[in-house]
Design an enzyme around this catalytic site. Structure first.
Site, PDB file in Angstrom:
ATOM      1  N   ARG A  24     -15.454  -1.481   9.898  1.00  0.00           N
ATOM      2  CA  ARG A  24     -16.096  -2.259   9.072  1.00  0.00           C
ATOM      3  C   ARG A  24     -17.444  -2.809   9.429  1.00  0.00           C
ATOM      4  O   ARG A  24     -18.174  -3.792   8.713  1.00  0.00           O
ATOM      5  CB  ARG A  24     -14.962  -3.555   9.016  1.00  0.00           C
ATOM      6  CG  ARG A  24     -15.153  -4.638   8.079  1.00  0.00           C
ATOM      7  CD  ARG A  24     -13.912  -5.290   7.779  1.00  0.00           C
ATOM      8  NE  ARG A  24     -13.709  -6.609   7.396  1.00  0.00           N
ATOM      9  CZ  ARG A  24     -12.549  -7.162   6.708  1.00  0.00           C
ATOM     10  NH1 ARG A  24     -11.637  -6.814   6.704  1.00  0.00           N
ATOM     11  NH2 ARG A  24     -12.848  -8.548   6.172  1.00  0.00           N
ATOM     12  N   ASP A  65     -12.657  -7.116  11.058  1.00  0.00           N
ATOM     13  CA  ASP A  65     -11.535  -6.441  11.800  1.00  0.00           C
ATOM     14  C   ASP A  65     -11.573  -4.912  11.804  1.00  0.00           C
ATOM     15  O   ASP A  65     -12.439  -4.312  11.152  1.00  0.00           O
ATOM     16  CB  ASP A  65      -9.928  -6.907  10.884  1.00  0.00           C
ATOM     17  CG  ASP A  65      -9.867  -6.328   9.614  1.00  0.00           C
ATOM     18  OD1 ASP A  65     -10.589  -5.353   9.381  1.00  0.00           O
ATOM     19  OD2 ASP A  65      -9.477  -7.169   8.684  1.00  0.00           O
ATOM     20  N   TRP A  83     -13.716  -1.264  -4.002  1.00  0.00           N
ATOM     21  CA  TRP A  83     -12.357  -1.476  -3.482  1.00  0.00           C
ATOM     22  C   TRP A  83     -11.258  -0.283  -3.500  1.00  0.00           C
ATOM     23  O   TRP A  83     -10.200  -0.583  -3.543  1.00  0.00           O
ATOM     24  CB  TRP A  83     -11.733  -2.598  -3.815  1.00  0.00           C
ATOM     25  CG  TRP A  83     -12.409  -4.119  -3.487  1.00  0.00           C
ATOM     26  CD1 TRP A  83     -13.297  -4.833  -4.068  1.00  0.00           C
ATOM     27  CD2 TRP A  83     -12.338  -4.489  -2.279  1.00  0.00           C
ATOM     28  NE1 TRP A  83     -13.710  -5.844  -3.406  1.00  0.00           N
ATOM     29  CE2 TRP A  83     -13.285  -5.730  -2.189  1.00  0.00           C
ATOM     30  CE3 TRP A  83     -11.647  -4.420  -0.951  1.00  0.00           C
ATOM     31  CZ2 TRP A  83     -13.193  -6.693  -1.143  1.00  0.00           C
ATOM     32  CZ3 TRP A  83     -11.892  -5.127  -0.086  1.00  0.00           C
ATOM     33  CH2 TRP A  83     -12.716  -6.470   0.010  1.00  0.00           C
ATOM     34  N   ARG A 119       0.708  -1.159  -0.052  1.00  0.00           N
ATOM     35  CA  ARG A 119       0.097   0.077  -0.085  1.00  0.00           C
ATOM     36  C   ARG A 119       0.771   1.378   0.051  1.00  0.00           C
ATOM     37  O   ARG A 119       0.256   2.323   0.034  1.00  0.00           O
ATOM     38  CB  ARG A 119      -0.995   0.087   1.058  1.00  0.00           C
ATOM     39  CG  ARG A 119      -1.699  -1.430   1.308  1.00  0.00           C
ATOM     40  CD  ARG A 119      -3.275  -1.217   1.613  1.00  0.00           C
ATOM     41  NE  ARG A 119      -3.955  -2.169   1.464  1.00  0.00           N
ATOM     42  CZ  ARG A 119      -3.863  -3.491   1.924  1.00  0.00           C
ATOM     43  NH1 ARG A 119      -3.211  -3.518   2.924  1.00  0.00           N
ATOM     44  NH2 ARG A 119      -4.625  -4.618   1.383  1.00  0.00           N
ATOM     45  N   GLY A 165      -1.681 -11.333   8.355  1.00  0.00           N
ATOM     46  CA  GLY A 165      -1.429 -12.771   8.705  1.00  0.00           C
ATOM     47  C   GLY A 165      -2.738 -13.311   9.567  1.00  0.00           C
ATOM     48  O   GLY A 165      -2.663 -14.319  10.293  1.00  0.00           O
ATOM     49  N   GLY A 166      -3.784 -12.193   9.607  1.00  0.00           N
ATOM     50  CA  GLY A 166      -4.857 -12.504  10.469  1.00  0.00           C
ATOM     51  C   GLY A 166      -5.591 -13.931  10.315  1.00  0.00           C
ATOM     52  O   GLY A 166      -6.366 -14.450  11.087  1.00  0.00           O
ATOM     53  N   GLU A 167      -5.362 -14.322   9.123  1.00  0.00           N
ATOM     54  CA  GLU A 167      -6.069 -15.704   8.801  1.00  0.00           C
ATOM     55  C   GLU A 167      -5.035 -16.968   8.717  1.00  0.00           C
ATOM     56  O   GLU A 167      -5.211 -18.112   8.276  1.00  0.00           O
ATOM     57  CB  GLU A 167      -6.658 -15.598   7.210  1.00  0.00           C
ATOM     58  CG  GLU A 167      -7.805 -15.052   7.172  1.00  0.00           C
ATOM     59  CD  GLU A 167      -7.887 -13.400   7.442  1.00  0.00           C
ATOM     60  OE1 GLU A 167      -6.992 -12.500   6.781  1.00  0.00           O
ATOM     61  OE2 GLU A 167      -8.554 -13.277   8.412  1.00  0.00           O
ATOM     62  N   ASN A 183     -13.373  -1.071   4.253  1.00  0.00           N
ATOM     63  CA  ASN A 183     -12.458  -1.858   4.587  1.00  0.00           C
ATOM     64  C   ASN A 183     -11.273  -1.170   4.513  1.00  0.00           C
ATOM     65  O   ASN A 183     -10.994   0.063   4.987  1.00  0.00           O
ATOM     66  CB  ASN A 183     -12.576  -2.959   3.416  1.00  0.00           C
ATOM     67  CG  ASN A 183     -11.619  -4.204   3.715  1.00  0.00           C
ATOM     68  OD1 ASN A 183     -10.395  -4.413   3.837  1.00  0.00           O
ATOM     69  ND2 ASN A 183     -12.298  -5.513   3.877  1.00  0.00           N
TER      70      ASN A 183
END
Lengths: 540, 256
Positions: free
Chosen positions: A336, A311, A470, A138, A198-200, A395
């Protein structure tokens, strides 16, 4: 280019003259901390991800305005070197633009022409672990003569702003566990602040500070408290070890209060909350940290025990305003989870919260801001239909706050999902999800740009997009709000009314945020679409 | 790629050494997952619907159950088949079930495909709007491989109530076959299939095949006519027997 650009800036503010004279013997990219603090006084530049430390993503340039917006045209286009999604916000300083390209590469361009000055390629390992998101970046941070980039293999790299050469690199966290850096770092006084994705993947999240000079880690704040620490008892058993709480979006900073504000991600596993009974602190929260020590000053949790992947990795926007008769320092967030929050950013006190789009999961918020959850909205084996969808009402893409209109502009996804609960067993470097979703897509799903009253969350106007977006927005002093769409439109709306004033079909989906800068007295607006960065201005 | 190889190996081991009772449990677990995740498109008992029947299915990329796992997790790009979030063990169980179903001999679809083909080109006049193996008119969807992508029941319903069964859009999140009616600034009425739409512009293709380029700000009115189609309702045009024959022909279309 440098001299001409100096003239352009010098016309703007006395402050800029001072800074640039001091830095004149150096080449481009001299960005002392004080210059970022004063970013609002020099709108010709874009010095940090959200434009200023308060994360307003507002440009006080007004050359392009409501009267002439229909005459702007592409000044140049830059095509990225490798296909992939562009989610970068470029920085511009002293005539040079710094942008990131997928996966973790950096390019410096002549911001007037789009010609490449240097290009840094981050070599990536073959066994790269990426779980739950595309290979994106980003943007960079800049401080003094260095540009900082996070990498998808979990490193923070400092580059020489003049040449792109590597000054230092440091492993932030091991990629084999699912750690990646996709956010633009935040550079403050002598430090570079980053978080992790890495939240998943069942990571344990953190916010880190690194010495900008040598890459030494100065402190780490774990978003999930360890045994014996306050909040650890909000996790059943050992679930805290893989409780996620990723920190994958750039935070905000208040130099006066000297506090850092960072938003935190969902608990893991995402959709099966059975294995982690409790509120799961500090997931789905915003934390206020001492930037010198990383100590927690206060926290506010938006969604306790989240089971929908809502999140809080949205931009915390810092607003100073009169609140109930007295001046207060506020932090506002379009979350969110479909609620709009107003907090006191000195204390973390909850002042107000209200839904800003369709939601079916909470009756409302109590006096302390805790959601009153509707029973039966948890994911289930057969699927539970809930608004918003797992991508949320908004988001990572940025909102924009205009001090002129007092509005917070936000791109909104109004869409429901069937949420499913599945098995969740942690395995190193593998998805740790515990379920999934089936979206109500197509014409049932809606996309909007909303103008919300920044203090109340009340909607002033809305502009309908063809599909849930998005991409973020930027308001300008020209009375405009720039944005983008999945269908490839880059557009401008009237900031007062939401009326569409201009659109350009860029031929590829927009997945980033707009920004603006000025060179030689000409205002530019930049936004990426497809594989290109499009830069617009009035005809010469 | 490495991970995929590992899965194949682990599954082969599972298949060869797992006791029968455990295998039955895995199949049962796979069936439950199928009922929750797959039935909406592939139909109860995998008999087909918006997606194809999986009974007797020959997979192009899979020669055993493990070969189905990547299809389940990754989906099939360019089709309505999405990827999934299932865990490895769940994906293995689901693949085992789908493979077991694919070993079942599919029942013949009733009807006479040869007569159906005659109806397609003749009385039904289907070829005036659809292309099959390069022949016909490309106004509606190309049907060359429709039998591999849709179940018989879905095809039957599509013929009887075309508007209710618009193919979900492969271009963007919206159907490309939705009917939109507009009135332009100078009062002209245009009705056609929505080829492309964004917040500012609209492309329609009318029944003659002509494309219309429209700007939304120039329109007096715009109506999305959900539930309608340019395709006629065949319930009164064909006898029940003819309909069955036509479906049999469509089911037989499995590619060029």
């Amino acid at each position: 280019m440098m001299i001409r650009n100096l003239d352009g800036i010098a016309r703007r503010t006395g402050f800029a003259i001072l800074v640039l004279l001091l830095g004149r013997s150096d080449l481009h990219g001299q960005v002392p901390f004080e210059r970022i603090v004063e970013a609002d006084r020099d709108p010709t530049t874009w010095l940090t991800y959200s434009g200023n430390y308060a994360s307003h993503r507002f440009s006080s340039l007004d050359q392009i305005d409501r009267s002439n917006i229909d005459r702007i045209e592409p000044s140049w286009v830059y095509q990225i070197r490798r296909s992939g999604l562009i989610e970068t916000t470029p920085l511009v300083v002293d005539g040079v633009m710094y942008l990131t390209e997928p996966a973790s590469n950096v390019t410096a361009l002549d911001a007037r022409t789009g010609r490449v000055l240097w290009h840094y390629v981050r070599p990536l390992p073959e066994d790269l672990v990426i779980i739950g998101f595309p290979q994106v970046n980003r943007g960079v941070a800049i401080l003094d003569d260095r540009v900082f980039v996070g990498t998808v293999d979990g490193y923070l790299v400092a580059l020489d702003a003049a040449s792109g050469a590597v000054r230092w690199e440091v492993e932030v966290a091991p990629n084999r566990l699912g750690h990646s850096l996709t956010l633009a770092p935040l550079a403050i006084d002598g430090k570079v602040i980053v978080g992790t994705s890495g939240g998943e993947a069942g990571i344990r999240g953190f916010v880190d500070a690194y010495d900008a000079e040598n890459g030494e880690r100065l402190w780490r704040f774990w978003t999930i408290p360890g045994p014996g620490e306050f909040g650890n008892d909000t996790w059943g058993g050992d679930s805290w070890k893989h409780g996620a709480g990723a920190t994958w979006l750039t935070g905000s900073y208040d130099p006066d209060l000297d506090l850092l504000y960072w938003a935190t991600g969902n608990p893991g596993p995402d959709w099966n909350g059975d294995v982690r009974p409790g509120d799961n602190l500090y997931t789905c929260s915003v934390v206020a940290l001492n930037p010198h020590t990383g100590e927690l000053e206060w926290y506010f949790q938006f969604t306790p025990h989240d089971t929908h992947d809502w999140d809080a990795n949205q931009i915390p926007v810092l607003v100073d305003a009169e609140w109930e008769g007295r001046d207060r320092k506020l932090l506002v967030m379009a979350n969110r989870n479909a609620f709009y929050y107003v907090l006191d950013r000195e204390t973390g006190e909850f002042l107000q919260g209200t839904p800003y789009a369709k939601q079916t999961w909470a009756y409302g918020l109590d006096e302390r801001g805790r959601p009153q959850v509707v029973p039966g909205t948890e994911p289930s084996e057969e699927g539970t239909l809930v608004w918003p969808s797992l991508q949320g009402t908004t988001n990572w893409f940025s909102p924009s706050y205009s001090p002129q209109t007092g509005a917070l502009y936000v791109a909104v996804r109004e869409m429901g999902s069937y949420y499913f609960k599945g098995e969740a067993e942690y395995e190193e470097g593998r998805p740790y999800l515990g379920g999934g979703e089936r979206r109500l897509d197509g014409d049932d799903a809606q996309g909007w740009i909303y103008a919300l009253d920044a203090l109340t969350g009340e909607r002033r106007w809305e502009f309908r997009l063809h599909s849930p977006p998005w991409s973020g927005v930027m308001a300008t002093a020209g009375g405009l709000v720039f944005g983008g769409s999945n269908e490839g439109n880059i557009f401008a709306l009237d900031a007062e009314s939401g009326e569409p004033l201009w659109s350009f079909h860029a031929g590829g989906a927009v997945r980033t945020n707009p920004m603006s800068y000025e060179i030689d007295g000409k205002q530019y607006v930049a936004m990426a679409a497809g594989y290109g960065l499009f830069v617009f201005g009035l005809p010469d | 790629m490495k991970r995929f190889t590992l899965l194949v190996v682990s599954f082969s081991i599972l298949a060869s050494t797992t006791p029968l009772r455990a295998q039955t449990e895995i199949l049962e677990r796979g069936r439950r997952l199928f009922d929750m995740q797959c039935v909406r498109c592939h139909g109860v008992g995998a008999t087909g619907g918006e997606g194809p029947t999986l009974l007797g299915r020959q997979f192009r990329t899979a020669t055993d159950a493990a070969g189905i796992i990547p299809i389940i997790t990754g989906g099939i790009p360019g089709t309505g088949m999405p990827g999934s979030w299932l865990s490895d063990t769940e994906a293995e169980a689901l693949a085992a079930y789908v493979w077991s179903v694919a070993r079942v001999e599919a029942e013949d679809v009733p009807g006479d495909a040869v007569r159906g083909r005659e109806l397609f080109g003749g009385k039904g006049a289907c070829a005036t709007c659809h292309i099959v193996r390069g022949e016909g008119v490309g106004l509606g969807p190309d049907l060359t491989s429709v039998g591999a992508r849709r179940g018989a029941s879905y095809l039957r319903e599509s013929i009887l109530a075309p508007g209710a069964k618009l193919p979900a859009g492969l271009r963007g999140p919206h159907s490309s076959f939705l009917i939109v009616s507009v009135t332009t600034g100078d009062g002209e009425q245009v009705e056609g299939m929505r080829v492309n739409e964004d917040a500012f512009a609209l492309n329609l293709r009318d029944a003659s095949g002509r494309y219309h380029s429209l700007r939304k700000r120039d329109l007096q009115s715009m109506e999305r006519r959900f539930g309608t189609s340019l395709m006629p309702d065949y319930s009164e045009l064909l006898t029940g027997e003819e309909l069955t024959d036509l479906v049999a022909y469509l089911v037989s279309l499995r590619g060029a």
